[in-house]
Design a protein around this motif. Structure first.
Motif, PDB file in Angstrom:
ATOM      1  N   UNK A   1       0.838  -1.190   0.000  1.00 31.98           N
ATOM      2  CA  UNK A   1       0.000   0.000   0.000  1.00 31.98           C
ATOM      3  C   UNK A   1       0.879   1.249   0.000  1.00 31.98           C
ATOM      4  N   UNK A   2       0.536   2.198  -0.844  1.00 30.52           N
ATOM      5  CA  UNK A   2       1.317   3.423  -0.944  1.00 30.52           C
ATOM      6  C   UNK A   2       2.312   3.429  -2.082  1.00 30.52           C
ATOM      7  N   UNK A   3       2.598   2.266  -2.669  1.00 34.42           N
ATOM      8  CA  UNK A   3       3.523   2.203  -3.809  1.00 34.42           C
ATOM      9  C   UNK A   3       2.836   2.705  -5.071  1.00 34.42           C
ATOM     10  N   UNK A   4       3.615   3.395  -5.897  1.00 36.12           N
ATOM     11  CA  UNK A   4       3.103   3.823  -7.204  1.00 36.12           C
ATOM     12  C   UNK A   4       3.523   2.774  -8.223  1.00 36.12           C
ATOM     13  N   UNK A   5       2.528   2.133  -8.851  1.00 35.45           N
ATOM     14  CA  UNK A   5       2.834   1.024  -9.752  1.00 35.45           C
ATOM     15  C   UNK A   5       2.141   1.222 -11.099  1.00 35.45           C
ATOM     16  N   UNK A   6       2.618   0.458 -12.054  1.00 37.77           N
ATOM     17  CA  UNK A   6       1.972   0.351 -13.361  1.00 37.77           C
ATOM     18  C   UNK A   6       1.660  -1.127 -13.569  1.00 37.77           C
ATOM     19  N   UNK A   7       0.379  -1.445 -13.659  1.00 37.33           N
ATOM     20  CA  UNK A   7      -0.032  -2.849 -13.758  1.00 37.33           C
ATOM     21  C   UNK A   7      -1.428  -2.929 -14.347  1.00 37.33           C
ATOM     22  N   UNK A   8      -1.696  -4.012 -15.056  1.00 32.73           N
ATOM     23  CA  UNK A   8      -3.029  -4.227 -15.605  1.00 32.73           C
ATOM     24  C   UNK A   8      -3.456  -3.156 -16.592  1.00 32.73           C
ATOM     25  N   UNK A   9      -2.504  -2.551 -17.279  1.00 31.55           N
ATOM     26  CA  UNK A   9      -2.842  -1.538 -18.273  1.00 31.55           C
ATOM     27  C   UNK A   9      -3.142  -0.175 -17.701  1.00 31.55           C
ATOM     28  N   UNK A  10      -2.859   0.036 -16.411  1.00 31.90           N
ATOM     29  CA  UNK A  10      -3.110   1.342 -15.795  1.00 31.90           C
ATOM     30  C   UNK A  10      -2.016   1.619 -14.778  1.00 31.90           C
ATOM     31  N   UNK A  11      -2.046   2.819 -14.211  1.00 29.88           N
ATOM     32  CA  UNK A  11      -1.033   3.209 -13.233  1.00 29.88           C
ATOM     33  C   UNK A  11      -1.689   3.995 -12.115  1.00 29.88           C
ATOM     34  N   UNK A  12      -1.134   3.871 -10.915  1.00 30.44           N
ATOM     35  CA  UNK A  12      -1.672   4.604  -9.778  1.00 30.44           C
ATOM     36  C   UNK A  12      -1.021   4.150  -8.483  1.00 30.44           C
ATOM     37  N   UNK A  13      -1.417   4.770  -7.398  1.00 25.32           N
ATOM     38  CA  UNK A  13      -0.909   4.418  -6.071  1.00 25.32           C
ATOM     39  C   UNK A  13      -1.772   3.307  -5.479  1.00 25.32           C
ATOM     40  N   UNK A  14      -1.137   2.269  -4.971  1.00 22.55           N
ATOM     41  CA  UNK A  14      -1.871   1.122  -4.423  1.00 22.55           C
ATOM     42  C   UNK A  14      -2.607   1.547  -3.160  1.00 22.55           C
ATOM     43  N   UNK A  15      -3.924   1.367  -3.180  1.00 24.85           N
ATOM     44  CA  UNK A  15      -4.745   1.647  -1.991  1.00 24.85           C
ATOM     45  C   UNK A  15      -4.907   0.372  -1.160  1.00 24.85           C
ATOM     46  N   UNK A  16      -5.280  -0.725  -1.818  1.00 27.84           N
ATOM     47  CA  UNK A  16      -5.454  -1.994  -1.109  1.00 27.84           C
ATOM     48  C   UNK A  16      -5.569  -3.128  -2.111  1.00 27.84           C
ATOM     49  N   UNK A  17      -5.346  -4.339  -1.618  1.00 23.20           N
ATOM     50  CA  UNK A  17      -5.563  -5.562  -2.405  1.00 23.20           C
ATOM     51  C   UNK A  17      -6.727  -6.297  -1.756  1.00 23.20           C
ATOM     52  N   UNK A  18      -7.857  -6.359  -2.451  1.00 22.23           N
ATOM     53  CA  UNK A  18      -9.040  -7.040  -1.946  1.00 22.23           C
ATOM     54  C   UNK A  18      -9.001  -8.515  -2.365  1.00 22.23           C
TER      55      UNK A  18
END
Length: 284
Positions: free
Chosen positions: A133-150
């Motif tokens: 959480x808090x990492x800035x990533x590029x994955x799944x064709x998009x990019x953003x800061x990880x909020x959570x993994x459900x």
């Protein structure tokens, strides 16, 4: 008169049925009350237990992606157990019920293979810790800061505060670029100057700009060099190392300062131009 007699007979029959089945009614009433009480207490207990576990994990500074995933998984598992226990209090044969649920689960699982793959992908993402959480990533064709993994999805937040929900399987099956994993990053800039520019002076100006900025790390050392003799410019590479949190602010500041300093030293920056040549032909 006949209606009154009919009502009297119905009332008498109902009273007789109640008297004859009094024990059965009491038993089922008690069982229903016990089942309802089991549900209420069970739901409250599950909420308190999972909430307590979540607090313990946070107190131990466990990454929020792991704590939320574990508590969600535990919560739904315990709720299923509470519901089965409540049905058992009513008199439902739980062994047969579990078998029916298992068979239904198999059929549902075949129909929802995508959801199960998302669940499995979520377990792998948590297990391998590709990001937190808090990492800035590029994955799944998009990019953003990880909020959570459900359980089934990964929640990303963009820089302009948009929420993006990406299926876990898409995240796992695509390439994952984690821009926050390391504490430092290299900033890559390409600065083009005109062929008339003094290359030695240009290199000195670019190096001085980097030396004067405290955000540029001394180790590893930066790199300033001629990279290419382009079609209309001499291209310099400017590659300073910077802390990950300073990456974007340093990039914006450097571009502005480089432009101002090159102008101050009369070093031209070429831009695309088109020369049009007109050829006059004699009239026949």
């Amino acid at each position: 008169m006949e209606t009154e007699l009919l009502n009297t007979d119905l009332l008498h029959n109902a009273q007789s049925w109640v008297v004859n089945n009094q024990e059965l009614i009491i038993r089922y009433t008690v069982n229903m009350a016990a089942a309802l009480l089991t549900l209420i207490i069970g739901f409250i207990a599950v909420g308190m237990l999972t909430g307590g576990i979540n607090k313990v994990l946070k107190a131990r500074k466990v990454d929020s992606t792991i704590s939320e995933f574990v508590t969600s998984l535990l919560k739904y598992g315990l709720l299923a157990f509470v519901i089965i226990a409540a049905l058992g209090r009513v008199g439902v044969q739980t062994a047969s019920f579990v078998a029916v649920v298992g068979a239904a689960g198999l059929a549902i699982g075949l129909a929802l293979q995508g959801s199960l793959s998302n669940f499995a992908a979520g377990v792998l993402l948590i297990g391998f810790r590709f990001f937190k959480a808090g990492d800035y990533i590029e994955a799944g064709g998009t990019a953003g800061t990880v909020h959570s993994v459900q359980i089934f999805t990964t929640i990303l937040m963009t820089a302009d505060n948009r929420m993006i929900v990406v299926p876990n399987s898409k995240v796992l099956n695509d390439r994952i670029v984690n821009y926050s994993k390391e504490s430092t990053r290299r900033l890559d800039l390409v600065i083009g100057v005109s062929y008339n520019a003094d290359l030695k002076l240009t290199k000195e100006v670019l190096s001085r700009i980097l030396d004067e900025d405290p955000r540029v790390l001394k180790d590893p050392a930066y790199r300033v060099a001629v990279n290419e003799l382009g079609a209309s410019s001499v291209d310099f590479i400017v590659r300073p190392w910077v802390k990950s949190e300073d990456y974007w602010t340093l990039k914006f500041d450097l571009l502005e300062k480089i432009k101002n300093e090159l102008d101050a030293n009369n070093i031209g920056i070429p831009f695309p131009q088109m020369d049009v040549h007109l050829i006059k032909q004699d009239q026949a």
